[in-house]
Structures are given as structure tokens and as C-alpha cells.
Design a protein around this motif. Sequence first.
Motif, mmCIF file in Angstrom:
data_model
loop_
_atom_site.group_PDB
_atom_site.id
_atom_site.type_symbol
_atom_site.label_atom_id
_atom_site.label_comp_id
_atom_site.label_asym_id
_atom_site.label_seq_id
_atom_site.Cartn_x
_atom_site.Cartn_y
_atom_site.Cartn_z
ATOM 1 N N VAL A 107 -14.320 6.136 -5.087
ATOM 2 C CA VAL A 107 -13.685 4.886 -4.655
ATOM 3 C C VAL A 107 -14.730 3.790 -4.489
ATOM 4 N N ALA A 108 -15.815 4.103 -3.809
ATOM 5 C CA ALA A 108 -16.874 3.116 -3.595
ATOM 6 C C ALA A 108 -17.465 2.650 -4.924
ATOM 7 N N ALA A 109 -17.639 3.581 -5.873
ATOM 8 C CA ALA A 109 -18.200 3.227 -7.179
ATOM 9 C C ALA A 109 -17.260 2.319 -7.950
ATOM 10 N N LEU A 110 -15.960 2.589 -7.900
ATOM 11 C CA LEU A 110 -14.992 1.755 -8.610
ATOM 12 C C LEU A 110 -14.907 0.378 -7.967
ATOM 13 N N ALA A 111 -14.937 0.320 -6.641
ATOM 14 C CA ALA A 111 -14.920 -0.974 -5.954
ATOM 15 C C ALA A 111 -16.146 -1.798 -6.347
ATOM 16 N N GLU A 112 -17.288 -1.156 -6.489
ATOM 17 C CA GLU A 112 -18.505 -1.860 -6.895
ATOM 18 C C GLU A 112 -18.395 -2.344 -8.340
ATOM 19 N N GLN A 113 -17.814 -1.525 -9.197
ATOM 20 C CA GLN A 113 -17.604 -1.923 -10.590
ATOM 21 C C GLN A 113 -16.697 -3.152 -10.674
ATOM 22 N N LEU A 114 -15.629 -3.139 -9.910
ATOM 23 C CA LEU A 114 -14.714 -4.278 -9.889
ATOM 24 C C LEU A 114 -15.396 -5.526 -9.331
ATOM 25 N N LYS A 115 -16.226 -5.325 -8.332
ATOM 26 C CA LYS A 115 -16.966 -6.456 -7.749
ATOM 27 C C LYS A 115 -17.842 -7.131 -8.788
ATOM 28 N N LYS A 116 -18.471 -6.354 -9.647
ATOM 29 C CA LYS A 116 -19.317 -6.916 -10.708
ATOM 30 C C LYS A 116 -18.491 -7.701 -11.721
ATOM 31 N N GLN A 117 -17.204 -7.368 -11.821
ATOM 32 C CA GLN A 117 -16.298 -8.123 -12.695
ATOM 33 C C GLN A 117 -15.775 -9.388 -12.023
ATOM 34 N N GLY A 118 -16.098 -9.565 -10.758
ATOM 35 C CA GLY A 118 -15.580 -10.703 -10.022
ATOM 36 C C GLY A 118 -14.246 -10.424 -9.371
ATOM 37 N N VAL A 119 -13.961 -9.155 -9.073
ATOM 38 C CA VAL A 119 -12.716 -8.755 -8.408
ATOM 39 C C VAL A 119 -13.071 -8.166 -7.053
ATOM 40 N N ALA A 120 -12.691 -8.856 -5.980
ATOM 41 C CA ALA A 120 -13.005 -8.393 -4.620
ATOM 42 C C ALA A 120 -11.864 -7.538 -4.099
ATOM 43 N N THR A 121 -12.157 -6.266 -3.835
ATOM 44 C CA THR A 121 -11.197 -5.360 -3.211
ATOM 45 C C THR A 121 -11.811 -4.885 -1.901
ATOM 46 N N ASP A 122 -11.219 -3.919 -1.270
ATOM 47 C CA ASP A 122 -11.891 -3.231 -0.174
ATOM 48 C C ASP A 122 -11.382 -1.799 -0.129
ATOM 49 N N PHE A 123 -12.103 -0.950 0.571
ATOM 50 C CA PHE A 123 -11.724 0.453 0.597
ATOM 51 C C PHE A 123 -11.946 1.022 1.982
ATOM 52 N N ARG A 124 -11.180 2.068 2.273
ATOM 53 C CA ARG A 124 -11.270 2.804 3.515
ATOM 54 C C ARG A 124 -11.458 4.273 3.180
ATOM 55 N N TYR A 125 -12.724 4.693 3.166
ATOM 56 C CA TYR A 125 -13.097 6.068 2.835
ATOM 57 C C TYR A 125 -12.606 6.407 1.422
ATOM 58 N N ASP A 126 -11.541 7.220 1.290
ATOM 59 C CA ASP A 126 -11.097 7.632 -0.037
ATOM 60 C C ASP A 126 -9.885 6.833 -0.520
ATOM 61 N N ARG A 127 -9.699 5.625 0.022
ATOM 62 C CA ARG A 127 -8.555 4.783 -0.350
ATOM 63 C C ARG A 127 -9.044 3.411 -0.803
ATOM 64 N N LEU A 128 -8.579 2.975 -1.974
ATOM 65 C CA LEU A 128 -8.934 1.658 -2.514
ATOM 66 C C LEU A 128 -7.745 0.729 -2.356
ATOM 67 N N ARG A 129 -7.988 -0.475 -1.813
ATOM 68 C CA ARG A 129 -6.893 -1.395 -1.490
ATOM 69 C C ARG A 129 -6.983 -2.684 -2.312
ATOM 70 N N PHE A 130 -5.844 -3.127 -2.826
ATOM 71 C CA PHE A 130 -5.695 -4.409 -3.512
ATOM 72 C C PHE A 130 -4.651 -5.224 -2.763
ATOM 73 N N GLY A 131 -4.983 -6.448 -2.407
ATOM 74 C CA GLY A 131 -4.043 -7.314 -1.701
ATOM 75 C C GLY A 131 -3.584 -8.475 -2.562
ATOM 76 N N PHE A 132 -2.492 -9.103 -2.129
ATOM 77 C CA PHE A 132 -1.832 -10.160 -2.890
ATOM 78 C C PHE A 132 -1.632 -11.382 -2.003
ATOM 79 N N ALA A 133 -1.810 -12.567 -2.589
ATOM 80 C CA ALA A 133 -1.821 -13.784 -1.777
ATOM 81 C C ALA A 133 -1.159 -14.940 -2.508
ATOM 82 N N LEU A 134 -0.822 -15.960 -1.741
ATOM 83 C CA LEU A 134 -0.235 -17.165 -2.328
ATOM 84 C C LEU A 134 -1.188 -17.873 -3.268
#
Length: 388
Positions: free
Chosen positions: A348-375
Motif C-alpha cells: 500500500v505504501a509503495a503504491l501510494a508513493e508511486q501515485l504521488k510521483k504521478q501527481g496523485v495525492a492519496t493517503d493510507f492507513r496501514y494496509d488500506r489505501l484511500r481515495f477521496g472525492f471533492a467539489l
Amino acid sequence: MYKQHYSRFLNARPGLLHCAPHSHYYWPDVTREAQLEYWDDSAQYVDEKWGYLFSEKVPYVQQGIARLLNVPDPGQVVFAPNTHELLYRAISAFPYGKALRILTTDAEFHSFNRQSRRLEERGNVEVVRIPTEPFDTFAVRWAEAVASSPWDLIFISQVFYNSGVAAPLPKEWLAGVQRSDTIIMVDGYHGFAAIPTDWSEYADRVFYLAGAYKYGQAGEGCCFAVVPRDVTVRPEYTGWFADFASLAKSQEGPVAYAQNGMCMAGATIDLSALYRFSAVLAWWQQEGLTPERICAYIRSLQHAFLAHIDSLNDARLNRTTLLENGLERHGHFFTFRWGQGDEAAAEVAALAEQLKKQGVATDFRYDRLRFGFALYHNAQDYQQIRID
């Protein structure tokens, strides 16, 4: 569709797809002028500031929150810098040294989890945590637990922070509460201003805690509780705001409390966040942005996101690894879990870091990856998400 209202935050972080609004929602542009207004009012009123704030600004935001939640009396709303302060103030209403029995879940936010574990160290506090998973049986198991014992405190989220799954509504379990003096609290932080919420049915019995840091879109510092009208509390952890109207009277004898939500108030705080939230409330009214309309837009984004994830054909991010129990009442973020334990957490941490390098900010809680949605998202934004 709404991006133009968030230009300052978006321009400060160009090229970033911020998929973590459940953690920290971008502030709309109107909040900047509100922040400056607080400074100007502080300069103008100085010693008279508190009287002005409690006669003009506080009532406006109380009314706005009451309108969003369909709470009958805006005076039930009380403010604090964070919800944890309000939680502990309620706990301090129990007699010192009293043995306590607390019912909660295994999916509450860190602050409550930490506080409840610390209370257990007293030796006379029992905390029963009902597992939220499997989600499809949780409502029944929770209702049975509520009815199983005369609890002192019942605490549950409206939307669980580590999954986005919505908890059963109080009407599904409230009748099982055995004692009229049980303090019942719902943590609405991931539901307020996101999930359409009608609290009128519970306003006389159940505390509702939330704030503007997430879907209230006004940043930290403007948290609140809806204090039930039929519940009398005298917090030991109290301050001068809790009897603001009686400041000029003699301060001797038994400690008095306001006869409304202000009985749960504390002491001097920075109310600039209240100005920011006031500006957000005014903007929502101007744009006709009700929780129902906001939620409908977010649901459309979630469907677009899932359609894009389908096209990626990834073994980790897909509908089978999405934690949910019916997307019609789900929170405004998605949580993916494709394994458990330290190995999965590392992935999870590795995938979140990969996405961050693409310019996609997510966050994770241990073994859970979270994507949020906004206006400040558009459906096409999710094309930026790639899985290599």
C-alpha cells in the motif's frame, strides 16, 4: 464544475490531483477574505470582541449548522477547537472515580481509540469494541450489543474513517438503550456536509460531533457538538464560556451552566475558523449547494472513478478490493484493501508513493489505501491515475 471557487489552493499546487479531501479539504476562495475579516473585527472591537462574536457571528454559524442537520434549536450547537475536547468534556461529566462501561467499535478515529485505551488503564473502565467487519452483519451485532447492557457511554461514527462505510442510523438501535442517563455520541466528522443528515429525530437524545476541517471546507479550529435537549451534563472540564451570560454575576456557590448547548463550552479560543466556516455557509447558500446536491455531485465522481479503475485491470485497485456495504450511503472516500498485515501495508505504501510521483495525492492507513472525492474535482481528472 466548481473548480473556479478553489483557485487559490489549486494554483498553489499546480498539476496535483488531490484525492485526500477526507483528510484535509481544500478551502474555497471565500475563506481568505473571511480570515482577514476576523483580523479587522479584532482590531475594531478589541475588548468588546467576545460580546460581538457571541451576539452576531456565533449565532449565524449555529443557525447554518442547525439548517444543514435539521436541528430544531440552533442553541444546541456549541463550538470547540476540536471534537476531542468536546468528547472529553462529556466524559468529565461522570463522577470522578466512577466505574464506567463504554460501548464502541473497533473502527473509531485515533483520538477516541487512544483516549478509550488510556481510560482502560484506570482499572475501573471497561470498553467493549464491536468489530465492524463483516459489514453486512454489523448493524445486527451493534444493535444486540447496545441492548445487552446498561452502558454509561455509547460512541460510534456516522461514517467509519478507515473504510468509508456508513454506520447504521440511530433509529436502528436507539430503542435498545437501557438507561435514560447513558451518554450517546455519534462522531459525524466524515458525514457532516457530505452525507445528507436529518438529526431532528435524535436532537433530544444523541450528541452529534463534527467540524469544518473536512467536508465543512473551512480548515481546522471550527468543531462543534449538537447537545441533546433532554440530556443534562455538568462537565468537570469546563471554562468561562459555559456560563457566558452570567459573567457579571457573583461567581460563588455551586458552578452554574448555560441551559443550552453552551453548557459544553470551554474557554478562550481562536474563532477565525468560525469566520471561515461562516463564509463557506454563505457561499453554499448563494450557490444552492445543499448536502443533497453536493452528495449527488460526489456520487457522479465516484462512478467516474470506478469506471476508470475498471479500465486499469489492476489486481489491487478494483471493485472486489473496495471496502463498502452499499455505495448509496457510503462516505465521500473509497478504501481499498487487497491483503492484510505488514506485507500488504508495504505494498500500500509503495503504491501510494508511486501515485504521488504521478501527481496523485492519496493517503493510507496501514494496509488500506484511500481515495477521496471533492467539489474541486471533475470526472476527467481521474484519467491522471495510472498503474504501472
